[in-house]
Motif scaffolding. Structure first.
Motif, PDB file in Angstrom:
ATOM      1  N   ASN A 189      -2.847  66.679  49.601  1.00  0.00           N
ATOM      2  CA  ASN A 189      -3.801  67.581  50.251  1.00  0.00           C
ATOM      3  C   ASN A 189      -4.755  66.831  51.170  1.00  0.00           C
ATOM      4  OD1 ASN A 189      -5.505  66.220  48.524  1.00  0.00           O
ATOM      5  ND2 ASN A 189      -6.210  68.028  47.415  1.00  0.00           N
ATOM      6  N   ALA A 190      -4.292  65.687  51.701  1.00  0.00           N
ATOM      7  CA  ALA A 190      -5.149  64.888  52.572  1.00  0.00           C
ATOM      8  C   ALA A 190      -5.531  65.637  53.839  1.00  0.00           C
ATOM      9  CB  ALA A 190      -4.449  63.575  52.936  1.00  0.00           C
ATOM     10  N   PHE A 191      -4.598  66.443  54.376  1.00  0.00           N
ATOM     11  CA  PHE A 191      -4.825  67.101  55.653  1.00  0.00           C
ATOM     12  C   PHE A 191      -4.969  68.615  55.562  1.00  0.00           C
ATOM     13  CE2 PHE A 191      -1.847  63.488  56.474  1.00  0.00           C
ATOM     14  CZ  PHE A 191      -2.810  62.607  56.937  1.00  0.00           C
ATOM     15  N   ALA A 192      -4.399  69.242  54.548  1.00  0.00           N
ATOM     16  CA  ALA A 192      -4.419  70.701  54.441  1.00  0.00           C
ATOM     17  C   ALA A 192      -4.532  71.107  52.977  1.00  0.00           C
ATOM     18  CB  ALA A 192      -3.148  71.305  55.050  1.00  0.00           C
ATOM     19  N   ALA A 193      -5.090  72.282  52.737  1.00  0.00           N
ATOM     20  CA  ALA A 193      -5.281  72.788  51.377  1.00  0.00           C
ATOM     21  C   ALA A 193      -3.951  73.288  50.806  1.00  0.00           C
ATOM     22  CB  ALA A 193      -6.303  73.915  51.373  1.00  0.00           C
ATOM     23  N   ALA A 212      -8.605  63.693  35.876  1.00  0.00           N
ATOM     24  CA  ALA A 212      -7.229  63.464  36.338  1.00  0.00           C
ATOM     25  C   ALA A 212      -7.168  62.321  37.341  1.00  0.00           C
ATOM     26  CB  ALA A 212      -6.671  64.741  36.963  1.00  0.00           C
ATOM     27  N   ALA A 213      -8.236  62.173  38.151  1.00  0.00           N
ATOM     28  CA  ALA A 213      -8.277  61.104  39.143  1.00  0.00           C
ATOM     29  C   ALA A 213      -8.389  59.726  38.487  1.00  0.00           C
ATOM     30  CB  ALA A 213      -9.447  61.314  40.099  1.00  0.00           C
ATOM     31  N   VAL A 214      -8.851  59.689  37.247  1.00  0.00           N
ATOM     32  CA  VAL A 214      -8.885  58.435  36.477  1.00  0.00           C
ATOM     33  C   VAL A 214      -7.583  58.253  35.703  1.00  0.00           C
ATOM     34  CG1 VAL A 214      -9.995  57.213  34.578  1.00  0.00           C
ATOM     35  CG2 VAL A 214     -11.392  58.378  36.286  1.00  0.00           C
ATOM     36  N   LEU A 215      -7.107  59.318  35.070  1.00  0.00           N
ATOM     37  CA  LEU A 215      -5.923  59.215  34.212  1.00  0.00           C
ATOM     38  C   LEU A 215      -4.661  58.873  34.993  1.00  0.00           C
ATOM     39  CD1 LEU A 215      -6.513  62.183  31.731  1.00  0.00           C
ATOM     40  CD2 LEU A 215      -6.723  59.727  31.274  1.00  0.00           C
ATOM     41  N   TRP A 216      -4.492  59.447  36.189  1.00  0.00           N
ATOM     42  CA  TRP A 216      -3.287  59.168  36.975  1.00  0.00           C
ATOM     43  C   TRP A 216      -3.164  57.674  37.312  1.00  0.00           C
ATOM     44  CZ3 TRP A 216       1.330  60.681  37.641  1.00  0.00           C
ATOM     45  CH2 TRP A 216       1.695  62.023  37.680  1.00  0.00           C
ATOM     46  N   GLU A 253      -0.530  69.674  44.413  1.00  0.00           N
ATOM     47  CA  GLU A 253      -1.673  69.660  43.489  1.00  0.00           C
ATOM     48  C   GLU A 253      -1.488  68.642  42.367  1.00  0.00           C
ATOM     49  OE1 GLU A 253      -2.210  73.674  42.223  1.00  0.00           O
ATOM     50  OE2 GLU A 253      -3.509  74.175  43.927  1.00  0.00           O
ATOM     51  N   TRP A 254      -0.225  68.384  41.963  1.00  0.00           N
ATOM     52  CA  TRP A 254       0.034  67.418  40.895  1.00  0.00           C
ATOM     53  C   TRP A 254       0.073  65.978  41.401  1.00  0.00           C
ATOM     54  CZ3 TRP A 254       0.012  67.585  35.719  1.00  0.00           C
ATOM     55  CH2 TRP A 254      -0.020  68.842  35.115  1.00  0.00           C
ATOM     56  N   ASN A 255       0.090  65.800  42.701  1.00  0.00           N
ATOM     57  CA  ASN A 255       0.163  64.469  43.290  1.00  0.00           C
ATOM     58  C   ASN A 255      -1.076  63.647  42.895  1.00  0.00           C
ATOM     59  OD1 ASN A 255       0.139  62.223  45.049  1.00  0.00           O
ATOM     60  ND2 ASN A 255       1.114  63.381  46.676  1.00  0.00           N
ATOM     61  N   PRO A 256      -0.900  62.397  42.437  1.00  0.00           N
ATOM     62  CA  PRO A 256      -2.061  61.557  42.084  1.00  0.00           C
ATOM     63  C   PRO A 256      -3.046  61.397  43.237  1.00  0.00           C
ATOM     64  CG  PRO A 256      -0.026  60.530  41.338  1.00  0.00           C
ATOM     65  CD  PRO A 256       0.378  61.709  42.162  1.00  0.00           C
ATOM     66  N   GLN A 315      -5.230  64.460  43.501  1.00  0.00           N
ATOM     67  CA  GLN A 315      -6.261  64.493  42.464  1.00  0.00           C
ATOM     68  C   GLN A 315      -7.432  63.583  42.838  1.00  0.00           C
ATOM     69  OE1 GLN A 315      -6.393  66.469  39.841  1.00  0.00           O
ATOM     70  NE2 GLN A 315      -4.394  67.411  40.224  1.00  0.00           N
ATOM     71  N   THR A 316      -7.107  62.403  43.369  1.00  0.00           N
ATOM     72  CA  THR A 316      -8.169  61.485  43.798  1.00  0.00           C
ATOM     73  C   THR A 316      -8.950  62.075  44.961  1.00  0.00           C
ATOM     74  OG1 THR A 316      -6.985  59.501  43.055  1.00  0.00           O
ATOM     75  CG2 THR A 316      -8.645  59.204  44.774  1.00  0.00           C
ATOM     76  N   ALA A 317      -8.240  62.604  45.967  1.00  0.00           N
ATOM     77  CA  ALA A 317      -8.915  63.173  47.140  1.00  0.00           C
ATOM     78  C   ALA A 317      -9.811  64.339  46.749  1.00  0.00           C
ATOM     79  CB  ALA A 317      -7.877  63.623  48.165  1.00  0.00           C
TER      80      ALA A 317
END
Length: 253
Positions: A184-188, A228-232, A201-204, A207-209
């Motif tokens: 989701n770096a460029f689009a929702a 999730a951004a820590v766990l991934w 949405e499941w992409n690590p 989650q970080t972004a």
């Protein structure tokens, strides 16, 4: 024993940093390329499908996360070049802690990643972007970005040793690309087909972004993704760090 390993790792880190002075163009390209992407997507390509509010508030955190996912090629090439030039064998013949070479390479990469983040944030601020989450939120966001980079780095190191040769690095690093582009770096994700939005949405990286947008205080940001951004990244490290160290240890057998 711990002091011995840390000393060896720092020696290898200084070796990698010395390469910066001999290869300034490579370092400069690594810093400039993410800035070019930010300018291109922010002003030339546009985008922002499904994004509410100012696109720059959405784009900048996504670009920072994307920068942490990409740019592994220099590290992967350095590892494979050392393997093929016999440098690793030479180091292994010395009284050196096992894995210090890899740790030194990873520390140098993280220093360059921190520098790249600083440059990217400075450019974003010059473009009018602002972080609204306070000092704690800002530091938390930077911490998540660097944690994600550290995990991606060890994936790259492992893939480099799997490739074994510099000419194969480009082919192997393609395996990392889906993490960057299916995000989701460029689009929702809501603007995408349901199946693709679920993958994104499941992409690590997503989650970080998303967590970084929230910590930066971006308007309309989603909360509740910091865990999730820590766990991934931790999960990726649990898998790829021991794989890389084990493969490195097997090189002398």
């Amino acid at each position: 024993m711990t002091t011995y390993a840390l000393t060896d790792s720092w020696t290898m880190t200084r070796r990698e940093l010395a390469h910066w002075t001999r290869q300034p163009v490579q370092v400069l390209v690594g810093l400039v390329f993410p800035v070019m992407l930010l300018l291109m997507f922010g002003y030339l390509v546009g985008g922002g499908r499904g994004v509410e509010g100012e696109y720059v508030d959405y784009l900048v955190p996504g670009m920072l996360a994307l920068t942490m996912a990409f740019g592994l090629e220099s590290t992967m090439l350095a590892v494979t070049q050392d393997l093929n030039k016999g440098v690793i064998d030479r180091f292994r013949s010395m009284p050196m802690a096992n894995g210090a070479v890899l740790v030194g390479r990873s520390v140098a990469d993280m220093l360059q990643s921190a520098l790249s983040l600083t440059v990217m944030i400075a450019v974003a601020v010059a473009l009018g972007w602002r972080a609204h989450g306070g000092v704690a939120g800002f530091l938390g966001a930077v911490g998540l970005l660097l944690l994600f980079r550290f995990a991606m780095l060890w994936i790259g190191i492992h893939l480099a040793m799997v490739a074994g040769k510099p000419e194969l690095v480009q082919a192997v690093q393609i395996l990392v690309w889906p993490i960057g582009f299916l995000s989701n770096a460029f689009a929702a994700p809501g603007s995408m087909p349901d199946w693709l939005g679920a993958v994104v949405e499941w992409n690590p990286l997503s989650q970080t972004a998303t967590a970084v947008r929230d910590l930066f205080g971006a308007p309309g940001a989603e909360s509740g993704h910091a865990g999730a951004a820590v766990l991934w990244p931790v999960a990726l490290l649990v898998v790829f760090f021991p794989l890389a160290v084990r493969r490195f240890g097997a090189l002398s057998k």
